[in-house]
Design an enzyme around this catalytic site. Structure first.
Site, PDB file in Angstrom:
ATOM      1  N   CYS A  83      38.844  18.077 -51.792  1.00  0.00           N
ATOM      2  CA  CYS A  83      37.486  17.805 -51.296  1.00  0.00           C
ATOM      3  C   CYS A  83      36.645  19.080 -51.309  1.00  0.00           C
ATOM      4  CB  CYS A  83      37.549  17.144 -49.914  1.00  0.00           C
ATOM      5  SG  CYS A  83      35.990  16.408 -49.389  1.00  0.00           S
ATOM      6  N   HIS A 193      40.914  12.268 -51.323  1.00  0.00           N
ATOM      7  CA  HIS A 193      41.850  12.721 -50.289  1.00  0.00           C
ATOM      8  C   HIS A 193      43.238  12.129 -50.528  1.00  0.00           C
ATOM      9  CE1 HIS A 193      39.025  14.794 -47.596  1.00  0.00           C
ATOM     10  NE2 HIS A 193      38.143  13.972 -48.145  1.00  0.00           N
ATOM     11  N   GLU A 195      45.883  12.831 -49.051  1.00  0.00           N
ATOM     12  CA  GLU A 195      46.553  12.660 -47.753  1.00  0.00           C
ATOM     13  C   GLU A 195      46.127  11.377 -47.046  1.00  0.00           C
ATOM     14  OE1 GLU A 195      44.031  14.600 -48.374  1.00  0.00           O
ATOM     15  OE2 GLU A 195      42.700  14.769 -46.627  1.00  0.00           O
TER      16      GLU A 195
END
Lengths: 228, 251
Positions: A83, A193, A195
């Site tokens: 990001c 993202h 994650e």
């Protein structure tokens, strides 16, 4: 003792999700969230996340004396930008007219208001928030096990425009194609993202923690040739 | 293409999900971590936790829940309820929330929305707007819909966007709990008035309501509780239905 994976903490946003997801895919690795340049310099791998505004990010990086260690890490060891951690690798961001790290040639631009319509003429919202298809522009060890066009979670209002097209590893559409992954040498960086992208995100992180960017990988990144 | 999101909402009090959740083979129908895990496996695009704990004594419980969920569920987590100051936002983010939803406190102190979004980024600040039709317009209500504010919902949505909200969670208090569908007129009016994403909430009783929320209401995401909790419909079933009706979803 040096750590296996350092997650760079420069006070920009929530790093717990990133470190938890890495711990999940690499339970035996030592993972630390740190702003200590020495720990980052000695770590085997580095993850560079980040949320918030570009100008604040650059300010915090310099306030913590992290600029040089980030530049060195990106050039010398497996390095994953996420990001804002992808955006500030480039030279300049439109967001707050901010000079960035300049590790990769190119700029960061805002989604242009006038272009934000889908093919039916409906308004597209900014930030670009949610699950979008990621198209793999070139084979890379970090894409292994992830289907072409798999969906990843995005939340951002700015996107990168690399000067050199050969660093583009992935792109997405909103509504026009934009670069959402770049790869060169030991650097892999993504706008989305991993994650927060469930199984495919964890696969990408798992690929990162075992990735050894040798000469062979670098060579095939550059040429776009198959790495299999 | 960007997918429209389906977001199950879990109301949590005293560390337990209330309203109950009827998953087949769920050992403990009130355990937030187990329920979150199950929704994640079912393909939920995000999860929203609403802390409805009345007393401040139990407020830390939600932090432990979010920590536990964030350690094993890797999709975006939004937490709302009782957020009064920037420190509350920070505590929730540190526990593993990706977004924090601000409702009553945004009305009491709009500067909180600006301070929190300046500090942590707009992407993690959701403003929840509870709205009721009053005469020829929609008015913002707080305190779970009990207290009128005199604020016009459309003007309020624009103001929240200008202060840095990254997303709006719009609940029709007229429809909430009725199972008669979203207030589509309200949803569309707000969605057209701002450039940030809108989550429609309140009134879902059928899968067609989800489709209507996106197509007629122009919502970017749809939030529902009871139709998923009580096993009337599965997340995957909802997504397949939406896809059949021409809506882009993550399957």
């Amino acid at each position: 003792m040096s750590v296996d994976i350092a997650v760079i903490d420069y006070g920009m946003g929530n790093l717990r999700s990133v470190s938890k997801a890495i711990e999940h895919v690499a339970p035996a690795a030592s993972v630390v969230v740190t702003s200590d340049p020495e720990v980052i310099a000695e770590a085997g791998r580095v993850v560079f996340p980040g949320q918030g505004a570009a100008r604040d990010c650059m300010h915090e990086i310099d306030a913590r004396g992290l600029r040089q260690v980030i530049v060195d890490a990106a050039r010398s060891k497996p390095f994953l930008g996420i990001c804002m951690g992808m955006q500030v690798l480039f030279e300049h961001s439109e967001e707050g007219d901010t000079a960035c790290l300049g590790i990769l040639p190119g700029t960061v631009r805002h989604f242009p208001h006038e272009a934000m319509r889908d093919d039916r003429g409906n308004k597209l919202k900014v930030p670009h928030m949610g699950w979008n298809n990621v198209h793999q522009a070139a084979p890379h060890p970090l894409w292994v096990g992830i289907e072409e066009g798999a969906r990843f979670y995005f939340v951002h209002s700015y996107f990168v425009q690399p000067t050199a097209p050969d660093v583009i590893a992935g792109f997405s559409h909103y509504p026009f194609p934009f670069t959402c992954a770049v790869a060169t040498g030991s650097i892999f960086a993504v706008q989305f993202h991993p994650e927060k992208s469930q199984n495919d995100g964890l696969t990408l992180l798992g690929n990162f923690v075992t990735w050894n960017p040798g000469e062979r990988d670098s060579a095939c990144d550059m040429s776009g040739a198959a790495c299999a | 293409m960007l997918a429209k999101r389906i977001i199950p909402c879990l109301d949590v009090t005293h560390g337990r999900v209330v309203k109950g959740v009827n998953f087949v083979e769920l050992k403990d129908a009130g355990d937030p971590v187990e329920i979150a895990r199950r929704y994640n496996e079912a393909g939920a695009d995000e999860l929203t936790f609403l802390d409805i704990t009345a007393s401040s004594d139990d407020r830390d419980l939600i932090l432990h829940i979010i920590e536990a969920v964030a350690a094993e569920v890797f999709i975006p987590l939004t937490v709302g309820g009782g957020v009064r100051e920037v420190g509350d936002v920070q505590r929730l983010l540190n526990a593993g929330a990706d977004k924090v939803s601000i409702n009553t406190s945004a009305v009491v102190n709009p500067q909180l929305v600006k301070d929190a979004s300046d500090r942590y980024g707009s992407q993690c600040i959701v403003v929840a707007i509870d709205s009721k039709r009053v005469g020829d317009h929609w008015e913002v209500f707080t305190h779970g819909g009990r207290k009128a504010t005199g604020l016009d919902a459309i003007e309020w949505a624009k103001k929240m966007e200008s202060l840095g909200a990254g997303e709006l969670l719009l609940t029709s208090m007229d429809r909430d709990g009725t199972k008669s569908g979203f207030d589509l007129e309200l949803t569309r009016a707000i969605s057209d008035a701002v450039d940030i994403p809108i989550i429609a909430s309140g009134g879902v009783g059928t899968l067609q309501h989800l489709v209507d929320g996106v197509k007629e209401g122009r919502a970017d995401a749809v939030l529902a509780a009871s139709i998923f909790h009580f096993g009337e419909y599965g997340i995957d079933e909802a997504k397949k239905y939406m896809k059949q009706h021409g809506i882009e979803v993550r399957l």
